[in-house]
Enzyme design. Structure first.
Site, PDB file in Angstrom:
ATOM      1  CD  GLU A  44      -2.766   1.202   2.451  1.00 11.69           C
ATOM      2  OE1 GLU A  44      -2.758   0.272   3.270  1.00 11.69           O
ATOM      3  OE2 GLU A  44      -3.482   2.214   2.561  1.00 11.69           O
ATOM      4  NE  ARG A 269       3.794  -7.761  10.473  1.00 13.92           N
ATOM      5  CZ  ARG A 269       3.207  -7.005   9.542  1.00 13.92           C
ATOM      6  NH1 ARG A 269       2.162  -7.460   8.890  1.00 13.92           N
ATOM      7  NH2 ARG A 269       3.641  -5.806   9.279  1.00 13.92           N
ATOM      8  CE  LYS A 279       3.143   0.157   4.671  1.00 14.36           C
ATOM      9  NZ  LYS A 279       2.562  -0.076   3.362  1.00 14.36           N
TER      10      LYS A 279
HETATM   11  P1  ATP Z   1       2.778  -2.088   7.801  1.00 15.76           P
HETATM   12  O1  ATP Z   1       2.040  -2.706   8.941  1.00 15.76           O
HETATM   13  O2  ATP Z   1       4.211  -1.848   8.064  1.00 15.76           O
HETATM   14  O3  ATP Z   1       2.081  -0.907   7.207  1.00 15.76           O
HETATM   15  P2  ATP Z   1       1.570  -3.614   5.812  1.00 15.76           P
HETATM   16  O4  ATP Z   1       1.426  -5.085   5.888  1.00 15.76           O
HETATM   17  O5  ATP Z   1       0.365  -2.786   6.048  1.00 15.76           O
HETATM   18  O6  ATP Z   1       2.781  -3.210   6.713  1.00 15.76           O
HETATM   19  P3  ATP Z   1       1.660  -3.438   3.010  1.00 15.76           P
HETATM   20  O7  ATP Z   1       2.073  -2.300   2.186  1.00 15.76           O
HETATM   21  O8  ATP Z   1       0.225  -3.802   3.023  1.00 15.76           O
HETATM   22  O9  ATP Z   1       2.171  -3.153   4.467  1.00 15.76           O
HETATM   23  O10 ATP Z   1       2.549  -4.713   2.714  1.00 15.76           O
HETATM   24  C1  ATP Z   1       2.882  -5.180   1.435  1.00 15.76           C
HETATM   25  C2  ATP Z   1       3.281  -6.612   1.550  1.00 15.76           C
HETATM   26  O11 ATP Z   1       4.395  -6.746   2.438  1.00 15.76           O
HETATM   27  C3  ATP Z   1       2.160  -7.415   2.140  1.00 15.76           C
HETATM   28  O12 ATP Z   1       2.014  -8.608   1.405  1.00 15.76           O
HETATM   29  C4  ATP Z   1       2.589  -7.678   3.543  1.00 15.76           C
HETATM   30  O13 ATP Z   1       2.065  -8.874   4.011  1.00 15.76           O
HETATM   31  C5  ATP Z   1       4.114  -7.684   3.433  1.00 15.76           C
HETATM   32  N1  ATP Z   1       4.714  -7.289   4.704  1.00 15.76           N
HETATM   33  C6  ATP Z   1       4.527  -6.154   5.390  1.00 15.76           C
HETATM   34  N2  ATP Z   1       5.198  -6.163   6.547  1.00 15.76           N
HETATM   35  C7  ATP Z   1       5.854  -7.347   6.591  1.00 15.76           C
HETATM   36  C8  ATP Z   1       6.722  -7.969   7.539  1.00 15.76           C
HETATM   37  N3  ATP Z   1       7.068  -7.380   8.676  1.00 15.76           N
HETATM   38  N4  ATP Z   1       7.209  -9.187   7.250  1.00 15.76           N
HETATM   39  C9  ATP Z   1       6.884  -9.789   6.099  1.00 15.76           C
HETATM   40  N5  ATP Z   1       6.074  -9.274   5.169  1.00 15.76           N
HETATM   41  C10 ATP Z   1       5.550  -8.064   5.408  1.00 15.76           C
HETATM   42 MG    MG Z   2      -1.335  -2.840   4.959  1.00 20.54          MG
END
Ligand code: ATP
Ligand code: MG
Length: 573
Positions: A44, A269, A279
């Protein structure tokens, strides 16, 4: 650590093995998707990528590469409130920097029109309805783990009416929150995600790509599965928190005439000690000015790691070592630093820099004489060439490398003691000049033994200590930034009652050293060349703040290898 494989790091690793690759391999053998393997990385664009995303990138792009499939980059841009073009640009830059190139570049917003049509189909089938419960009312009627939810009074609204309301939602007739479009599933489902989840909400907000074309936006679950299906993804790999959403993912796709039905697979994760991977929280550190932007070298963002001097190879190697598992766990930051050192050791140019200078006068070294000593840039890599280091009568050594009254086993400089100057001669401390009032050592006077030139074949005497140094007349000044973990707690969320993660921030995460003295070759130092300041650590020219004549260096990581110690301890226990 998630996986206990002892395979070598990164690229040198044989084929990666994990439960996701097992699934992909089995599907290929049974021909489930023909011969296709199609993955995607779906960030995102509401912030910069962090090292948790690197794990997902290495997994999705890695699988595509290994199985000769494809991997798309998809901006999951269905929430216009938090998304910005700056983030889109940084994400693309970071994925490329990490060493991956996507097959297709897409945006969830590319599919808004199609999603809208699918939603109309669902309404016509009686599988979705326009609902005018407020957000609070929806929450109140959703039930909980022990109680079923209550059906919305709008649930049995006639199809034509829902369709009309949905069209008017799109047309902008209603205020934010006045209506939602909800899937009609089962308010008594044990899985709360299945209790008539919202598919669309009204948001009169400009979108960074679609502008004001839309004032209704699809919810994540509805949007994500359709995006995957349209791109004919075979394996939709996501993190564990989406496991409970999988039934909904499948339910939506089962209602619709979609081009494919991808399989959602969840993995754990990445969590790292002393590190925050969210983020939203990282954005707060940026917005409050706690750090100097997303690329602050203390940040676990790709931009921060890059500016600090991390290499893509080190990050890929880390991702290969941690492996992929189905249970959440926390990886020690020491492992990340171990992977970094391993890579930097192979590629860094060895140089000498003195962070806290103490003046040393070599009394018997001829006045005005300068010797240009030839030194290898990297003993690990002869092709890195050589450079010259000037030696003259007055030099600087590290203040810590001298003690007037040393304890036992202090093999550095002390009155009457001998040490070797790296690449040069053995010197001996003859006298010390101190400030009368403060007692501070102002300068140290030494003699040198001209028969002891390093590598000259005449190294008859051995001394225990070898010090780094720079010639005072030739030294260049620099600012050096030393970093510690951004959080002082292994688990930043582990705080006393009434406090939150902010309480775990490390107030000493940045130490600025002004007036460091560097060997003159470093006047020309440019970013993107990793350096090892001998005995001090790995350093990197700060690509943002460093200017010719006003050099700034970041310490990437110290030389000390705590990971080896950690492993040893774990092996013993
Ligand atoms: P955040 O909580 O940091 O905003 P998010 O999961 O909302 O992370 P996205 O932009 O939706 O962030 O993530 C893009 C991809 O990266 C998704 O498939 C998510 O599952 C993966 N991802 C995000 N954080 C991690 C992590 N700590 N370990 C492994 N994969 C991750
Ligand atoms: Mg997300």
């Amino acid at each position: 650590m998630e996986a206990t494989n002892n395979k070598p790091a990164g690229e040198s690793a044989a084929v990666n093995v994990d439960f996701i690759r097992d699934i992909v391999g089995a599907d290929l053998r049974t021909g489930k998707n023909g011969t296709r393997v199609a993955t995607r990385f779906p960030p995102e664009p509401n912030g910069y990528l962090h090292i948790g995303h690197a794990k997902s990138i290495c997994l999705n792009f890695g699988i595509a590469r290994e199985y000769k499939g494809t991997c798309n980059l998809r901006m999951d841009d269905s929430n216009p409130c938090k998304e910005e073009q700056e983030y889109v640009d940084s994400i693309k830059n970071d994925v490329r920097w990490l060493g991956f190139e996507w097959d297709g570049e897409f945006h969830a917003s590319d599919y808004f029109e199609q999603m809208y049509k699918y939603a109309e189909d669902m309404i016509r089938q009686g599988k979705a309805y326009a609902c005018n419960l407020t957000a609070d009312q929806m929450r109140e009627t959703r039930g909980n783990l022990t109680e079923p939810g209550r059906e919305s009074p709008c649930r049995n609204r006639p199809v034509e009416e829902s369709l009309d309301l949905f069209h008017r939602m799109r047309a902008g007739e209603f205020a934010d929150g006045a209506y939602t479009l909800r899937a009609k599933i089962d308010m008594a489902s044990p899985n709360i995600n299945m209790r008539d989840p919202a598919m669309y909400r009204i948001r009169h907000t400009s979108h960074q790509r679609t502008g004001d074309t839309w004032c209704i936006y699809p919810m994540y679950d509805y949007c994500h599965c359709i995006s995957d299906a349209i791109e004919r993804i075979t394996h939709s790999i996501c993190t564990l928190e989406f496991e409970d959403h999988r039934p909904l993912y499948d339910w939506y796709l089962n209602q619709l005439e979609v081009p494919a039905h991808p399989q959602q697979v969840e993995f754990a994760r990445l969590n790292i000690t002393y590190t925050m991977l969210s983020k939203r929280k990282l954005l707060e550190l940026v917005n409050t000015g706690y750090v100097n932007g997303w690329d602050d070298p203390r940040m676990p963002t790709m931009a921060g790691l890059r500016r600090r001097g991390y290499t893509p190879e080190a990050i890929r190697s880390f991702c290969a070592r941690i492996g992929v598992a189905k249970a959440n766990s926390t990886v020690k930051v020491d492992l990340l630093e171990f992977c970094l050192r391993e890579d930097l050791n192979a590629r860094s140019q060895r140089v000498m820099a003195v962070l806290n200078p103490l003046k040393v006068v070599i009394d018997n070294y001829p006045e005005g004489k300068v010797e240009d000593l030839v030194a290898q840039n990297n003993p690990e890599d002869p092709s890195a060439g050589t450079r010259t280091i000037p030696l003259s009568k007055v030099i600087y050594i590290e203040r810590d490398d001298f003690m007037e009254a040393p304890p036992k086993k202090f093999f550095r400089l002390a009155p009457g003691a001998e040490v070797r100057l790296k690449h040069a001669y053995i010197i001996r401390c003859e006298s010390v000049i101190k400030d009368e009032k403060s007692g501070q050592v102002l300068e140290v006077h030494c003699s040198y033994d001209p028969t002891t030139f390093s590598g000259g074949g005449a190294e008859t005497r051995k001394v225990k200590g070898t010090l780094h140094w720079v010639s005072a007349a030739h030294a260049v000044d620099a600012e050096v930034r030393l970093y510690d973990h951004l959080f002082s707690k292994e688990d930043p969320e582990d705080v006393p009652e009434g406090q939150d993660w902010r309480a775990s921030l490390n107030p000493n995460s940045l130490q600025v050293v002004k007036g460091a003295k560097l060997e003159p070759a470093l006047a020309q130092a440019k970013p993107w060349t990793p350096l090892q300041f001998m005995r001090l650590g790995y350093f990197y020219v700060d690509p943002v703040d460093s200017k010719p004549g006003a050099l700034v260096f970041n310490r990437t990581v110290t030389l000390r290898d705590t990971w080896a110690k950690v492993q040893k301890k774990e092996g013993e226990s």
